[in-house]
Design a protein around this motif. Structure first.
Motif, PDB file in Angstrom:
ATOM      1  N   ALA A   1      -4.244   0.511  -6.572  1.00 17.60           N
ATOM      2  CA  ALA A   1      -4.435   0.737  -5.139  1.00 17.60           C
ATOM      3  C   ALA A   1      -4.440  -0.610  -4.421  1.00 17.60           C
ATOM      4  O   ALA A   1      -4.802  -1.641  -4.990  1.00 17.60           O
ATOM      5  N   THR A   2      -4.040  -0.600  -3.158  1.00 18.94           N
ATOM      6  CA  THR A   2      -4.036  -1.805  -2.333  1.00 18.94           C
ATOM      7  C   THR A   2      -5.172  -1.718  -1.329  1.00 18.94           C
ATOM      8  O   THR A   2      -5.332  -0.698  -0.654  1.00 18.94           O
ATOM      9  N   THR A   3      -5.964  -2.779  -1.240  1.00 22.76           N
ATOM     10  CA  THR A   3      -7.119  -2.808  -0.337  1.00 22.76           C
ATOM     11  C   THR A   3      -6.729  -3.419   1.002  1.00 22.76           C
ATOM     12  O   THR A   3      -6.168  -4.514   1.060  1.00 22.76           O
TER      13      THR A   3
ATOM     14  N   ALA B   1       0.835  -1.208   0.000  1.00 24.09           N
ATOM     15  CA  ALA B   1       0.000   0.000   0.000  1.00 24.09           C
ATOM     16  C   ALA B   1       0.862   1.247   0.000  1.00 24.09           C
ATOM     17  O   ALA B   1       0.569   2.230  -0.689  1.00 24.09           O
TER      18      ALA B   1
ATOM     19  N   GLN C   1      -9.081   1.483   0.312  1.00 32.98           N
ATOM     20  CA  GLN C   1      -8.035   1.411  -0.703  1.00 32.98           C
ATOM     21  C   GLN C   1      -6.981   2.489  -0.459  1.00 32.98           C
ATOM     22  O   GLN C   1      -7.307   3.621  -0.105  1.00 32.98           O
TER      23      GLN C   1
END
Length: 390
Positions: A210-212, A200, A217
């Motif tokens: 994007a990283t969840t 992230a 996010q």
């Protein structure tokens, strides 16, 4: 080349912090700095990073002390490769031949950067087979050019996240919440850290998705602040701190002469995150805290014990902790150009690593770096790799 500045005993600080800025392929400079610190027996109690600094932080905190340099070396060798797919021996010969002058070096670097742009970096990111413009809106493929699943596999193979979460070393990485626009730090004192937290911090759009995390996010922390300096300095309870701030972008530079230099200078300014300004602001704040403590010592203890909430707030802010902030800043060569942060080649990686090691060794030759400051604000800053300090 080995450091001759090994520290026989721990410097007189409660905390040693290593702060790693974001900067993509430039991150091997930070690995070189860490190698010199490890050889000098200066092992951090707290490592904090943004973007590629978060990756290096995870490799350090997620390995035992005797394996950390090896882990950094393994990672940086894994994600770099000879230019345009040439065998290693041929690549080295070609590099030595071309790099006889800055123009040849620049052309070779641009070729390597283009290869990274088109082919990705092994064990890090790969280009999507279909460009995002042709993917359905709302899908992860429509919002990024590269797939970063190789990085997740690399991190889970090279980093012991159980070690990070055991808390032997404090670990922090910064990211930006896409929905709120707010900066967020993931810290092993409050969060169970995994590969996604590190990813992230480096999810820079539109290259990376994007990283969840927990339904939210996150994008690259460098969009808001490219250094964790403020996070570490402002965290309470405050402690006497020896901080090594490793920056990959130099705030100072020459006026650009053409569009290529203009793009490079703009990048340096944007991602340097005004580290010096933040340091100057902290010095002013710390001087006020020390002056406040001096003033409160004149107030009878019983009056402070029965103080109103506003006075108690002042009491909590007052302190006389001391800080040494040691700047180690990568200063790019003229031939590197604006693609320096995505030029993932082995030869350039080795250049960056050697520069970080050399700058750290040079800095540690100055004994005042490891001594408690005696300034009015209790803060000393150093930039000795460039022969400047105050």
């Amino acid at each position: 080349m080995k450091s001759s500045s090994r520290v026989s005993k721990r410097p007189p600080f409660e905390r040693i912090a290593l702060l790693l800025q974001g900067g993509g392929a430039l991150g091997s400079y930070q690995a070189g700095v860490y190698e010199a610190l490890a050889e000098a027996n200066l092992h951090p109690d707290w490592v904090a990073g943004i973007s590629v600094g978060a990756i290096n932080s995870a490799l350090i905190a997620g390995n035992p002390p005797e394996k950390r340099v090896e882990a950094l070396r393994s990672f940086w060798e894994a994600i770099t490769s000879p230019p345009i797919g040439l065998p290693s021996l041929v690549s080295s010969w070609l590099g030595a031949l071309v790099m006889q002058d800055d123009f040849g070096h620049q052309m070779l670097n641009q070729t390597r950067a283009f290869a990274s742009l088109m082919g990705g970096a092994p064990g890090f990111f790969t280009p999507r087979p279909i460009p995002p413009f042709f993917s359905p809106a709302g899908t992860v493929e429509a919002a990024s050019f590269y797939d970063v699943s190789p990085l997740k596999e690399t991190l889970e193979r090279m980093v012991d996240f159980d070690r990070i979460n055991a808390g032997e070393m404090r670990f922090s990485v910064g990211a930006v919440n896409v929905r709120t626009g707010n900066f967020a730090y993931f810290d092993n004192t409050a969060d169970v850290i995994c590969a996604e937290h590190v990813m992230a911090s480096g999810s820079l759009p539109p290259g990376f998705p994007a990283t969840t995390i927990d339904g939210e996010q996150y994008w690259d922390g460098g969009l808001v602040s490219n250094t964790p300096l403020q996070w570490v300095l402002d965290t309470v309870p405050r402690k006497d701190t020896l901080a090594f701030q490793v920056d990959l972008w130099s705030a100072e530079g020459e006026f650009p002469r053409d569009l290529t230099e203009l793009e490079l200078r703009q990048k340096d300014i944007r991602f340097s995150s005004r580290t010096r300004a933040a340091t100057d602001q902290f010095k002013r704040s710390q001087r006020l805290r020390r002056a406040l403590l001096h003033l409160l010592k004149m107030v009878p203890a019983e009056d402070l014990a029965n103080a109103d909430p506003e006075t108690r707030l002042l009491v909590e802010e007052a302190c006389e902790k001391v800080y040494n902030i040691v700047h180690l800043i990568y200063r790019a060569k003229s031939y590197e150009g604006s693609s320096k942060d995505y030029e993932f080649s082995r030869l350039t990686m080795e250049e960056h690593w050697a520069a970080g090691y050399r700058d750290a060794v040079e800095t540690l030759r100055h004994p005042e770096v490891l001594m408690r400051p005696e300034t009015l604000d209790g803060v000393a800053t150093f930039d000795l790799s460039d022969n400047e300090h105050d």
